[in-house]
Design an enzyme around this catalytic site. Structure first.
Site, PDB file in Angstrom:
ATOM      1  N   TYR A 156      -7.033  -2.947   2.465  1.00 22.47           N
ATOM      2  CA  TYR A 156      -5.739  -3.640   2.404  1.00 22.47           C
ATOM      3  C   TYR A 156      -5.950  -5.146   2.266  1.00 22.47           C
ATOM      4  O   TYR A 156      -5.334  -5.789   1.410  1.00 22.47           O
ATOM      5  CB  TYR A 156      -4.922  -3.335   3.664  1.00 22.47           C
ATOM      6  CG  TYR A 156      -3.624  -4.104   3.727  1.00 22.47           C
ATOM      7  CD1 TYR A 156      -2.533  -3.724   2.949  1.00 22.47           C
ATOM      8  CD2 TYR A 156      -3.490  -5.216   4.557  1.00 22.47           C
ATOM      9  CE1 TYR A 156      -1.344  -4.437   2.990  1.00 22.47           C
ATOM     10  CE2 TYR A 156      -2.298  -5.933   4.608  1.00 22.47           C
ATOM     11  CZ  TYR A 156      -1.234  -5.538   3.818  1.00 22.47           C
ATOM     12  OH  TYR A 156      -0.063  -6.247   3.864  1.00 22.47           O
ATOM     13  N   LYS A 160      -4.848  -7.739  -0.896  1.00 15.61           N
ATOM     14  CA  LYS A 160      -3.996  -8.917  -0.727  1.00 15.61           C
ATOM     15  C   LYS A 160      -4.735 -10.197  -1.112  1.00 15.61           C
ATOM     16  O   LYS A 160      -4.114 -11.157  -1.592  1.00 15.61           O
ATOM     17  CB  LYS A 160      -3.467  -8.985   0.705  1.00 15.61           C
ATOM     18  CG  LYS A 160      -2.501  -7.852   1.029  1.00 15.61           C
ATOM     19  CD  LYS A 160      -1.325  -7.797   0.044  1.00 15.61           C
ATOM     20  CE  LYS A 160      -0.346  -6.695   0.359  1.00 15.61           C
ATOM     21  NZ  LYS A 160       0.817  -6.685  -0.563  1.00 15.61           N
ATOM     22  N   PRO A 186       3.361 -13.441   4.532  1.00 14.86           N
ATOM     23  CA  PRO A 186       3.898 -13.290   5.883  1.00 14.86           C
ATOM     24  C   PRO A 186       2.849 -12.787   6.865  1.00 14.86           C
ATOM     25  O   PRO A 186       1.832 -12.193   6.474  1.00 14.86           O
ATOM     26  CB  PRO A 186       5.004 -12.245   5.693  1.00 14.86           C
ATOM     27  CG  PRO A 186       4.573 -11.449   4.513  1.00 14.86           C
ATOM     28  CD  PRO A 186       3.745 -12.356   3.647  1.00 14.86           C
TER      29      PRO A 186
END
Length: 298
Positions: A156, A160, A186
């Site tokens: 993950y 990103k 965020p």
């Protein structure tokens, strides 16, 4: 003289993964600004229910972001229904957690296909439209995980990091054009994706509406780095001037290294199961470690 915000009334936006979470709240706030919004989602029934809830300026379409043809059809349908797209929010993404060597290949491929290719296809499909009209704003939703590596979510984090990197590179390529690019980063957001995660010291979990509000602000006052909450930008900047050992020590002190690794798997089970079926055509996997319908809660 203070900079005047750009007017959003009448603008057209397309949002991927718009049926729930950050995508849904972004659609809600866009509509409140007087924008016309097309939401695309794999779950068309839920997307239609969301559009009905949010009002007549929101329409829903089927979308599989891992399929470039599906992405093109989404944008074509959106433009036919609500007009030429001014804003694309690449929001769709999944986060399946576990130690790297425990992760089966289907889970790895799924996160790459959705989090990486899903963003690429959106960019490749929408940017020529923006350039042809000499206007447009691309918003890629990444994560603060795109600025660091966190145990328990290696793939993950890698996806990103990709979103941050490709956004920076494409922004540089478009520097001489009027096209705007924003990258949204965020912290942990209170959505199903983040279920079962523990808070860090000093940075609380935030609401989807907080992210949506910062996206709206980035459209009104264009900027590339969109940290949510904003104070995370100062923390990130300060951390980057420290040597690696210092950064890692602070991360451990803030328990940032525990956020993804020490999760409540029982609480996350429903989300992980849904995510494991989030790419049509890619089997969930048959390996012993792959989550299935029969996975015990304990």
């Amino acid at each position: 003289m203070a900079k005047q915000p750009r007017v959003l009334t009448g603008k057209v936006a397309a949002i991927t993964g718009g049926a729930r979470g950050i995508g849904k709240e972004t659609a809600r706030q866009f509509a409140a600004e007087g924008m016309r919004v097309a939401i695309g989602d794999l779950d068309l029934d839920l997307a239609k229910a969301t559009a009905e809830e949010l009002g007549p300026n929101v329409v829903a379409f089927p979308l599989n972001v891992t399929d470039r043809g599906s992405f093109k059809a989404f944008l074509d349908g959106a433009e036919e229904a609500v007009g030429p797209i001014d804003v694309l929010v690449n929001n769709a993404g999944i986060m399946q957690l576990g130690r790297f060597l425990d992760e089966d290949d289907a889970t790895t491929q799924r996160q790459i296909d959705i989090n990486v290719n899903g963003v690429l296809w959106g960019m490749k499909e929408v940017l020529p439209r923006f350039l042809a009209r000499d206007t447009g704003h691309l918003v890629n939703v990444a994560s603060t995980a795109g600025k660091g590596g966190f145990p328990g979510g290696a793939t993950y984090c890698g996806t990103k990091h990709f979103v941050v990197g490709v956004s920076e590179a494409v922004r540089a390529e478009l520097r001489e054009t009027p096209i705007e690019v924003s990258c949204v980063m965020p912290v942990v957001v209170k959505t199903e994706l983040a279920s079962g995660l523990q808070p860090t010291r000093g940075v609380k979990h935030i609401e989807p509406g907080d992210v949506a509000a910062e996206i709206v602000r980035a459209l009104k006052f264009p900027k590339f780095d969109v940290f949510v909450p904003r104070e995370v930008q100062a923390i990130t900047t300060a951390m980057n001037v420290l040597p690696r050992r210092g950064r890692e020590a602070i991360g451990r002190a803030l328990k940032a290294d525990k956020v993804l690794d020490q999760r409540d798997d029982a609480t996350r089970r429903a989300y992980e199961l849904r995510a494991s079926h989030s790419e049509p055509g890619l089997e969930p996997g048959a390996q012993a470690k792959q989550l299935t319908e029969s996975t015990p809660d304990a």
